[in-house]
Structures are given as C-alpha cells and as structure tokens.
Design a protein around this motif. Sequence first.
Motif, PDB file in Angstrom:
ATOM      1  N   THR A 189       5.500   1.973   5.730  1.00  0.00           N
ATOM      2  CA  THR A 189       5.104   3.080   4.867  1.00  0.00           C
ATOM      3  C   THR A 189       4.916   2.619   3.430  1.00  0.00           C
ATOM      4  OG1 THR A 189       6.395   4.563   6.296  1.00  0.00           O
ATOM      5  CG2 THR A 189       5.689   5.423   4.168  1.00  0.00           C
ATOM      6  N   VAL A 190       5.838   1.788   2.929  1.00  0.00           N
ATOM      7  CA  VAL A 190       5.704   1.266   1.568  1.00  0.00           C
ATOM      8  C   VAL A 190       4.451   0.406   1.451  1.00  0.00           C
ATOM      9  CG1 VAL A 190       6.750  -0.268  -0.133  1.00  0.00           C
ATOM     10  CG2 VAL A 190       8.164   1.394   1.060  1.00  0.00           C
ATOM     11  N   GLY A 191       4.175  -0.399   2.480  1.00  0.00           N
ATOM     12  CA  GLY A 191       2.958  -1.207   2.468  1.00  0.00           C
ATOM     13  C   GLY A 191       1.701  -0.355   2.388  1.00  0.00           C
ATOM     14  N   LYS A 192       1.695   0.763   3.111  1.00  0.00           N
ATOM     15  CA  LYS A 192       0.541   1.669   3.059  1.00  0.00           C
ATOM     16  C   LYS A 192       0.420   2.324   1.685  1.00  0.00           C
ATOM     17  CE  LYS A 192       0.634   2.693   8.020  1.00  0.00           C
ATOM     18  NZ  LYS A 192       0.899   3.736   9.046  1.00  0.00           N
ATOM     19  N   PHE A 193       1.567   2.658   1.068  1.00  0.00           N
ATOM     20  CA  PHE A 193       1.519   3.217  -0.284  1.00  0.00           C
ATOM     21  C   PHE A 193       0.960   2.194  -1.272  1.00  0.00           C
ATOM     22  CE2 PHE A 193       3.695   6.993   0.905  1.00  0.00           C
ATOM     23  CZ  PHE A 193       3.580   7.856  -0.170  1.00  0.00           C
ATOM     24  N   ILE A 194       1.392   0.939  -1.157  1.00  0.00           N
ATOM     25  CA  ILE A 194       0.879  -0.105  -2.046  1.00  0.00           C
ATOM     26  C   ILE A 194      -0.629  -0.263  -1.856  1.00  0.00           C
ATOM     27  CG2 ILE A 194       0.941  -2.575  -2.540  1.00  0.00           C
ATOM     28  CD1 ILE A 194       3.920  -2.526  -1.876  1.00  0.00           C
ATOM     29  N   LYS A 195      -1.075  -0.230  -0.612  1.00  0.00           N
ATOM     30  CA  LYS A 195      -2.502  -0.347  -0.337  1.00  0.00           C
ATOM     31  C   LYS A 195      -3.281   0.818  -0.926  1.00  0.00           C
ATOM     32  CE  LYS A 195      -5.792  -0.834   3.471  1.00  0.00           C
ATOM     33  NZ  LYS A 195      -5.953  -0.891   4.954  1.00  0.00           N
ATOM     34  N   SER A 196      -2.738   2.046  -0.787  1.00  0.00           N
ATOM     35  CA  SER A 196      -3.437   3.221  -1.296  1.00  0.00           C
ATOM     36  C   SER A 196      -3.535   3.190  -2.817  1.00  0.00           C
ATOM     37  CB  SER A 196      -2.730   4.490  -0.831  1.00  0.00           C
ATOM     38  OG  SER A 196      -1.400   4.540  -1.328  1.00  0.00           O
ATOM     39  N   HIS A 226      -6.038  12.403  -1.130  1.00  0.00           N
ATOM     40  CA  HIS A 226      -6.821  12.032   0.050  1.00  0.00           C
ATOM     41  C   HIS A 226      -6.558  10.586   0.451  1.00  0.00           C
ATOM     42  CE1 HIS A 226     -10.167  12.099   2.873  1.00  0.00           C
ATOM     43  NE2 HIS A 226     -10.588  10.963   2.348  1.00  0.00           N
ATOM     44  N   VAL A 227      -6.572   9.661  -0.530  1.00  0.00           N
ATOM     45  CA  VAL A 227      -6.373   8.243  -0.218  1.00  0.00           C
ATOM     46  C   VAL A 227      -4.957   7.995   0.264  1.00  0.00           C
ATOM     47  CG1 VAL A 227      -6.292   5.928  -1.218  1.00  0.00           C
ATOM     48  CG2 VAL A 227      -8.171   7.454  -1.792  1.00  0.00           C
ATOM     49  N   VAL A 228      -3.968   8.528  -0.464  1.00  0.00           N
ATOM     50  CA  VAL A 228      -2.577   8.329  -0.062  1.00  0.00           C
ATOM     51  C   VAL A 228      -2.319   8.962   1.304  1.00  0.00           C
ATOM     52  CG1 VAL A 228      -0.171   8.809  -0.663  1.00  0.00           C
ATOM     53  CG2 VAL A 228      -1.787   8.153  -2.445  1.00  0.00           C
ATOM     54  N   GLY A 229      -2.794  10.185   1.500  1.00  0.00           N
ATOM     55  CA  GLY A 229      -2.587  10.857   2.774  1.00  0.00           C
ATOM     56  C   GLY A 229      -3.262  10.147   3.931  1.00  0.00           C
ATOM     57  N   ARG A 230      -4.456   9.623   3.687  1.00  0.00           N
ATOM     58  CA  ARG A 230      -5.176   8.916   4.750  1.00  0.00           C
ATOM     59  C   ARG A 230      -4.471   7.615   5.130  1.00  0.00           C
ATOM     60  NH1 ARG A 230     -11.542   7.033   4.384  1.00  0.00           N
ATOM     61  NH2 ARG A 230     -11.700   6.175   6.491  1.00  0.00           N
ATOM     62  N   GLN A 231      -3.933   6.901   4.149  1.00  0.00           N
ATOM     63  CA  GLN A 231      -3.270   5.632   4.430  1.00  0.00           C
ATOM     64  C   GLN A 231      -1.939   5.836   5.151  1.00  0.00           C
ATOM     65  OE1 GLN A 231      -4.348   2.497   3.962  1.00  0.00           O
ATOM     66  NE2 GLN A 231      -6.314   3.299   3.272  1.00  0.00           N
ATOM     67  N   VAL A 232      -1.166   6.839   4.745  1.00  0.00           N
ATOM     68  CA  VAL A 232       0.176   7.015   5.309  1.00  0.00           C
ATOM     69  C   VAL A 232       0.203   8.001   6.466  1.00  0.00           C
ATOM     70  CG1 VAL A 232       1.237   6.442   3.107  1.00  0.00           C
ATOM     71  CG2 VAL A 232       0.816   8.835   3.664  1.00  0.00           C
ATOM     72  N   GLY A 233      -0.941   8.629   6.779  1.00  0.00           N
ATOM     73  CA  GLY A 233      -0.997   9.520   7.929  1.00  0.00           C
ATOM     74  C   GLY A 233      -0.598  10.940   7.635  1.00  0.00           C
ATOM     75  N   LEU A 234      -0.714  11.392   6.383  1.00  0.00           N
ATOM     76  CA  LEU A 234      -0.416  12.769   6.027  1.00  0.00           C
ATOM     77  C   LEU A 234      -1.708  13.508   5.695  1.00  0.00           C
ATOM     78  CD1 LEU A 234       2.678  12.428   3.647  1.00  0.00           C
ATOM     79  CD2 LEU A 234       2.685  13.220   6.005  1.00  0.00           C
ATOM     80  N   HIS A 235      -1.692  14.814   5.917  1.00  0.00           N
ATOM     81  CA  HIS A 235      -2.821  15.617   5.489  1.00  0.00           C
ATOM     82  C   HIS A 235      -2.870  15.632   3.963  1.00  0.00           C
ATOM     83  CE1 HIS A 235      -5.438  19.105   4.855  1.00  0.00           C
ATOM     84  NE2 HIS A 235      -5.869  18.889   6.082  1.00  0.00           N
ATOM     85  N   PRO A 236      -4.067  15.574   3.350  1.00  0.00           N
ATOM     86  CA  PRO A 236      -4.141  15.577   1.884  1.00  0.00           C
ATOM     87  C   PRO A 236      -3.431  16.763   1.235  1.00  0.00           C
ATOM     88  CG  PRO A 236      -6.265  14.982   2.814  1.00  0.00           C
ATOM     89  CD  PRO A 236      -5.385  15.347   3.965  1.00  0.00           C
ATOM     90  N   LEU A 237      -3.450  17.925   1.904  1.00  0.00           N
ATOM     91  CA  LEU A 237      -2.765  19.086   1.338  1.00  0.00           C
ATOM     92  C   LEU A 237      -1.256  18.876   1.299  1.00  0.00           C
ATOM     93  CD1 LEU A 237      -2.936  21.936   0.217  1.00  0.00           C
ATOM     94  CD2 LEU A 237      -2.843  22.809   2.557  1.00  0.00           C
ATOM     95  N   LEU A 290       8.393  11.821   2.856  1.00  0.00           N
ATOM     96  CA  LEU A 290       7.725  12.678   3.840  1.00  0.00           C
ATOM     97  C   LEU A 290       6.918  11.841   4.826  1.00  0.00           C
ATOM     98  CD1 LEU A 290       7.090  15.550   4.776  1.00  0.00           C
ATOM     99  CD2 LEU A 290       5.185  15.586   3.154  1.00  0.00           C
ATOM    100  N   ALA A 291       6.222  10.811   4.318  1.00  0.00           N
ATOM    101  CA  ALA A 291       5.463   9.932   5.216  1.00  0.00           C
ATOM    102  C   ALA A 291       6.385   9.165   6.151  1.00  0.00           C
ATOM    103  CB  ALA A 291       4.619   8.966   4.391  1.00  0.00           C
ATOM    104  N   LEU A 292       7.529   8.719   5.636  1.00  0.00           N
ATOM    105  CA  LEU A 292       8.504   8.033   6.486  1.00  0.00           C
ATOM    106  C   LEU A 292       9.034   8.962   7.569  1.00  0.00           C
ATOM    107  CD1 LEU A 292      10.322   5.592   7.096  1.00  0.00           C
ATOM    108  CD2 LEU A 292      11.932   6.478   5.397  1.00  0.00           C
ATOM    109  N   PHE A 293       9.320  10.202   7.209  1.00  0.00           N
ATOM    110  CA  PHE A 293       9.811  11.178   8.190  1.00  0.00           C
ATOM    111  C   PHE A 293       8.772  11.432   9.280  1.00  0.00           C
ATOM    112  CE2 PHE A 293       9.969  15.641   9.514  1.00  0.00           C
ATOM    113  CZ  PHE A 293      11.242  15.698  10.059  1.00  0.00           C
ATOM    114  N   VAL A 294       7.498  11.593   8.879  1.00  0.00           N
ATOM    115  CA  VAL A 294       6.434  11.836   9.863  1.00  0.00           C
ATOM    116  C   VAL A 294       6.261  10.618  10.775  1.00  0.00           C
ATOM    117  CG1 VAL A 294       3.945  12.199  10.111  1.00  0.00           C
ATOM    118  CG2 VAL A 294       5.237  13.509   8.427  1.00  0.00           C
TER     119      VAL A 294
END
Length: 385
Positions: free
Chosen positions: A215-222, A304-315, A340-344
């Motif tokens: 999850t942290v890696g996806k956040f860094i990428k986003s 949108h970018v963060v949500g797409r990378q970590v698997g969360l809806h942008p909203l 929240l992304a880690l929990f999902v």
Amino acid sequence: MWYTTLMSTETSKNIILKVTAALLIAFLLYAAFRWVIPLLLPFIIAFALAMLLRPLARLLCNKLHFNKRVTGVLLVALLYALVIGMLILVGVLGYNAVQSLASRFKDDIVPAISNVFNDVIVRLGEWSPQAVPFLNQFQDSLITLLGDKISSFSFTSLGSIVSSLPSLLLSVLFMIIATFFFAVDSERLARMLECRVSAERYEKLVQYKRHLGKTVGKFIKSYTIIFAVTFTELCIGLFICGVSRFWLVAALIALFDILPVVGSGTILVPWGVIELLRGDIGQGVGLLVLWLIMSVIRQIIEPHVVGRQVGLHPLLTLLAMYVGLRLFGGIGLIGLPLMLALFVSLEETGVITIFKKRDLPLKEQPKRRILFFTLKSKGTKNKQT
C-alpha cells in the motif's frame, strides 16, 4: 418489550456486533492519529526509510556478496547525506528568496505604490485639494505597515524556527539512530518478535506488514505521478510567464507542493501579488492564473490517481483526505487514506473479515445505441427502431 424482541434475533446481534466493531476501529484510528503516530513519528519514518532501502541492500548482498551490516550502514548514511544536501540547497534558495523579497520591497514595490498614489493624488487634487494631505498620510502609513509586516513575519518565522530547533534536532537524531538499527538488525528484531508471539499471530503480522508495504509503495507511485504532473504544469506556466531557469524553479515548487497542507499557492500567490505591485501585470496575472489552474487540476486528479493506485473509489479517497485533514492536519491528509486502503486490501484478500460480501443478482446487460440503431446482446439480430 420491543428491545427484548430486537435483541433476541440473531440478525440484530450481528448488526450490533458490527456497529460496535466499527466504532471501536474508529476510536482506535482516532487515538492512533491523535496521540500515537505524532509521538512515534521519528521511529515510523525510520522504519519506512529502512524498509525502502531493504530491496537495494538485499540486491547488493546477494549479487555482490557485501556484508549486511556494512551495506545497511552505508546505504543509510548515503540516504541521509542526500536528504541533508537537499535541505541545505532548499535553505540556501529560501534565504536568497527572502533577501530578494526584501530588496524588491525597497527597490520595486515601494516605488510602484508611490507611483499609483501619485497618479491618484494628481487626479484627485484637481477635483478636491483637501483630500491630498490625507492621501499622502495614508500612503506613508501603508508603506510603513507593509514594511513592518514583512519584518515581523521574518522575525516571527525565524523565532519559531529557532525555538523549535532543539526539539527538532533531537527528533532527527533519534530518527537517524533508529534508521541504522532498523536497517542493520531488521532480521534480528523480527526473530525477537517471532519468539514472543504465537505462530498464527506472527503470520498475521507478516501479512499485515506485506500489505502495508504494498500500500505504501502504491502511495509513493501515485504521488510520484502527481509530482510529475505538477512539475510539467509549472514548467509550461513559468516558461510562458518568462521566468528564467523555469525548470529549476518548477522543481522546487513541485517539491514544496507535495508537502501536506502547504501547496504551491504559498509561493505562487505572494509572487504574483509582488509582480502586480511592481507593475508587471502580465507576469503577475500569469502566476495567479497558473496557481488557480494547478489547484483545480490537483483537486481533480489527486483523489483519482491515489484511489486508482491503491484500489479505492475516488470519492472514498476524497472523503478520507478531507476528514483526515480536518481532524489530524497534514498527517491525516495522507495517513487516513493510507489506513483505509490498507483496510480494504486486507478485507479483499481475506486477512481480516469484518464485513461479509454477498453476491448481487446479475443485471441485464444495457442496450447499446449507435445513432438510431439499438444493438442487443450477442446472439440476437439487430433491429431498427
């Protein structure tokens, strides 16, 4: 009577348990972000940096047969040397910017204000000569007030930095030492933890760590993508505004923009106002328009970018960022979407099962329309409507 009936049903008990679990999780998150994370922030950053260096350390040890401890020490020293160098560079550039602002205030802003007031005084003097002394006094008061504000802001900022410097240096010292320990003795610390917990619980901890790393890696990428977009926007905008060495200025503002809460407006807005006061209307308006466009694009693409990378809806990402910012400041702006992304992620893989999924009935495939023709699902002929 109704309460007894409600509690007797199995469904109601499950609902109460889920609500209780959700409230407990919310309280634990609040307590973590409010007290635990700020208290342990140097050690959290140290652990994250050590984990970030771990793949490179493994590569050097496995391919080149370097000593693990020496490799860890050298990589941490190199990382902090790079960070300290960047901070020194930013500090020097910031000091030069403050010096330039002070000189511009004396050489450009004061004459610009004087020219504006002189034009007004000349035109107003023909119509009402009694107002001229008042305008002259107001002009002197305004210039004095602006000078005092800039001086007080500089001294206040310098004083706050100096007063917080001992605590900051102590935290940085603990963070550096902790990074060395995490990088050098990570396997030893893991074995110490494994010996003191059950095998099942240790496996759960390993899974939590694995998902947290992903999850942290996806956040860094986003946020790397967001930095690239911001840098490109700044390069184009500053080039159009005629700023010299626009690429270097764009890189510094983009780095500043990544910081939580701060944003590029802290630099672009005062810069644009100063250029307007100097009389450079084109560059001043250009900088302010650039900041406005960047702010709108950032607010659109970040969820949108963060949500797409970590698997969360942008909203959901936008909601978590807003709630985290309002409740916990800059830490919550990034930390709450991360949690929240880690929990999902843990829910999706079945590591934790707080909410049960159920299969929804399949919906009928929507009909596609091309101009006046309706295309049905495969296996049927097209009909003209």
